[in-house]
Design an enzyme around this catalytic site. Structure first.
Site, PDB file in Angstrom:
ATOM      1  N   HIS A  16      61.638 -41.226  77.517  1.00 47.22           N
ATOM      2  CA  HIS A  16      61.334 -42.290  76.563  1.00 47.22           C
ATOM      3  C   HIS A  16      59.873 -42.713  76.666  1.00 47.22           C
ATOM      4  O   HIS A  16      59.462 -43.330  77.651  1.00 47.22           O
ATOM      5  CB  HIS A  16      62.250 -43.483  76.868  1.00 47.22           C
ATOM      6  CG  HIS A  16      62.131 -44.611  75.918  1.00 47.22           C
ATOM      7  ND1 HIS A  16      61.727 -45.863  76.309  1.00 47.22           N
ATOM      8  CD2 HIS A  16      62.381 -44.681  74.588  1.00 47.22           C
ATOM      9  CE1 HIS A  16      61.738 -46.665  75.253  1.00 47.22           C
ATOM     10  NE2 HIS A  16      62.126 -45.970  74.203  1.00 47.22           N
ATOM     11  N   GLU A  43      60.126 -38.149  74.031  1.00 50.38           N
ATOM     12  CA  GLU A  43      60.281 -39.050  72.888  1.00 50.38           C
ATOM     13  C   GLU A  43      58.962 -39.744  72.615  1.00 50.38           C
ATOM     14  O   GLU A  43      58.234 -40.115  73.548  1.00 50.38           O
ATOM     15  CB  GLU A  43      61.369 -40.085  73.190  1.00 50.38           C
ATOM     16  CG  GLU A  43      61.728 -40.985  72.011  1.00 50.38           C
ATOM     17  CD  GLU A  43      60.944 -42.284  71.963  1.00 50.38           C
ATOM     18  OE1 GLU A  43      61.049 -42.997  70.942  1.00 50.38           O
ATOM     19  OE2 GLU A  43      60.207 -42.595  72.939  1.00 50.38           O
ATOM     20  N   ASP A  45      56.909 -42.486  69.507  1.00 52.82           N
ATOM     21  CA  ASP A  45      56.879 -43.247  68.258  1.00 52.82           C
ATOM     22  C   ASP A  45      55.566 -42.956  67.558  1.00 52.82           C
ATOM     23  O   ASP A  45      54.520 -42.895  68.216  1.00 52.82           O
ATOM     24  CB  ASP A  45      56.972 -44.745  68.542  1.00 52.82           C
ATOM     25  CG  ASP A  45      58.181 -45.088  69.392  1.00 52.82           C
ATOM     26  OD1 ASP A  45      59.296 -45.037  68.868  1.00 52.82           O
ATOM     27  OD2 ASP A  45      57.989 -45.401  70.583  1.00 52.82           O
ATOM     28  N   HIS A  58      54.132 -47.612  69.800  1.00 54.66           N
ATOM     29  CA  HIS A  58      55.430 -48.166  69.423  1.00 54.66           C
ATOM     30  C   HIS A  58      55.302 -49.421  68.558  1.00 54.66           C
ATOM     31  O   HIS A  58      55.899 -49.512  67.488  1.00 54.66           O
ATOM     32  CB  HIS A  58      56.240 -48.515  70.679  1.00 54.66           C
ATOM     33  CG  HIS A  58      57.545 -49.170  70.379  1.00 54.66           C
ATOM     34  ND1 HIS A  58      57.684 -50.540  70.229  1.00 54.66           N
ATOM     35  CD2 HIS A  58      58.789 -48.643  70.185  1.00 54.66           C
ATOM     36  CE1 HIS A  58      58.944 -50.831  69.953  1.00 54.66           C
ATOM     37  NE2 HIS A  58      59.634 -49.695  69.923  1.00 54.66           N
ATOM     38  N   GLU A 120      60.025 -40.449  66.532  1.00 53.68           N
ATOM     39  CA  GLU A 120      60.523 -41.566  65.719  1.00 53.68           C
ATOM     40  C   GLU A 120      59.422 -42.078  64.809  1.00 53.68           C
ATOM     41  O   GLU A 120      58.333 -42.451  65.278  1.00 53.68           O
ATOM     42  CB  GLU A 120      61.021 -42.706  66.602  1.00 53.68           C
ATOM     43  CG  GLU A 120      61.538 -43.879  65.774  1.00 53.68           C
ATOM     44  CD  GLU A 120      61.935 -45.087  66.596  1.00 53.68           C
ATOM     45  OE1 GLU A 120      62.111 -46.171  65.987  1.00 53.68           O
ATOM     46  OE2 GLU A 120      62.055 -44.965  67.823  1.00 53.68           O
TER      47      GLU A 120
END
Length: 258
Positions: A16, A43, A45, A58, A120
Site C-alpha cells: 500500500h 499500490e 494513487d 494520495h 487507483e
C-alpha cells in the site's frame, strides 16, 4: 498469467503506497523496499498536476505529505518537484521529491521479477476524465494497456472512472473499491471488489456474497495479524498492506498450517 497475477499460495500481497510502514508513502524508497520485501504488486494513487503530469499523491492537497501547501491539481510538476515529500510520522522532511507514475512504472518493470501495479485514480478532481485518459496513454506507451501482461490493474471508488477506464482500455482488470456496502448491482466492468477492512470486520459474510457475484475480493488496509487471519479464513484473494514483508510471511505461515 504471470506470477504477479497469481501471487504466492494463491493469495496476493500488495504494498500500500509501497512499504509505507517503513518509509514515506509514494516514495522510491518505499517502493524499492516493497519490492525487496517480496510484494506481489505495488499500490499507488495517481493525480494530474496542473500541467498534466501523472503524479503519485494520495491526498487532494500536499500539506500532509510534503513541506508545501496547495492543491495537487493547481500546482505544476515543477512546483510539486520543488517540495519535500520525505516527511513522515512527525520526523523532519528528508529530501524526497514527488514521484511521477512513469518513474514507478519503470521501477516495477526493472525489478528483475514480475511485480504488478495496482493503480487507483483519485476522484473527485478538476481533471475529470483527463486523469484516466493520461493513465491509459502512459500504459499504452509501455505496451501495458491491453491487460495481456497481467501486471497492471486499475482501481477506483468512482463508478464513472471505472466506466471511462473500460471504454479506453477494456482489457485492463478493474477493481471497484468500497467503503460502504455494495449495492445489489454488480460494479461496472469490474472483476474485483475492494472493501476496507473495517467493513469486512463488521460484515464478514460480505466476502462470500461478493464471491457469489463472481467477484474476486481484495481488502485494504490489512496490517494486523488478527485481520490477516480473518481475511484468510474468509477466503479473501488479495491483501493490501503497509507491511508487505510481515504480512507475506504471516500468510505463508498460516497457509502452511492448513
Amino acid at each position: 498469467m504471470t506470477q504477479a497475477t497469481l501471487g504466492r499460495n494463491g493469495v496476493r500481497v500488495i504494498a500500500h503506497r509501497g512499504a509505507s510502514h517503513d518509509h514515506p508513502e509514494h516514495t522510491l524508497a518505499a517502493y524499492r523496499q516493497a519490492i525487496a520485501d517480496g510484494a506481489d504488486a505495488l499500490e499507488c494513487d495517481v493525480r494530474l498536476s496542473a500541467d498534466g503530469r501523472l503524479v503519485c499523491v494520495h491526498d487532494r492537497r500536499v500539506e500532509r505529505t510534503s513541506d508545501g501547501r496547495g492543491v495537487v491539481s493547481a500546482l505544476t510538476y515543477e512546483e510539486l518537484a520543488a517540495l519535500d515529500f520525505g516527511g513522515w510520522k512527525g520526523e523532519p522532511h528528508r529530501g524526497a521529491r514527488v514521484l511521477l507514475f512513469e518513474e514507478l512504472l519503470q521501477e516495477a518493470l526493472g525489478a528483475g521479477r514480475p511485480v504488478g501495479l495496482a493503480v487507483e485514480t483519485k476522484h473527485p478532481t478538476r481533471a475529470g476524465g483527463r486523469l484516466e485518459a493520461e493513465l491509459v496513454r502512459m500504459l499504452r506507451a509501455y505496451g501495458l494497456a491491453d491487460g495481456a501482461s497481467g501486471l497492471v490493474e486499475v482501481m477506483s471508488f468512482s463508478r464513472n472512472a471505472l466506466t471511462r477506464l473500460h471504454r479506453l482500455a477494456p482489457g485492463l482488470p478493474a477493481v471497484y473499491l468500497m467503503e460502504r456496502r455494495l449495492r445489489p448491482v454488480r460494479p461496472p466492468f469490474a472483476g474485483h471488489a475492494g472493501p476496507g477492512i473495517e467493513l469486512v470486520r463488521r460484515d464478514p459474510g460480505l466476502v462470500a456474497r461478493l464471491h457469489a457475484k463472481g467477484l474476486r475480493v481484495r481488502v485494504w488496509t490489512v496490517d494486523e495479524p488478527a485481520d490477516v487471519e480473518l481475511c484468510l479464513r474468509l477466503g479473501v484473494d488479495t491483501l493490501i498492506t503497509n507491511r508487505p514483508r510481515e504480512v507475506r510471511e504471516l500468510v505463508s505461515g498460516l497457509l502452511a498450517e492448513r
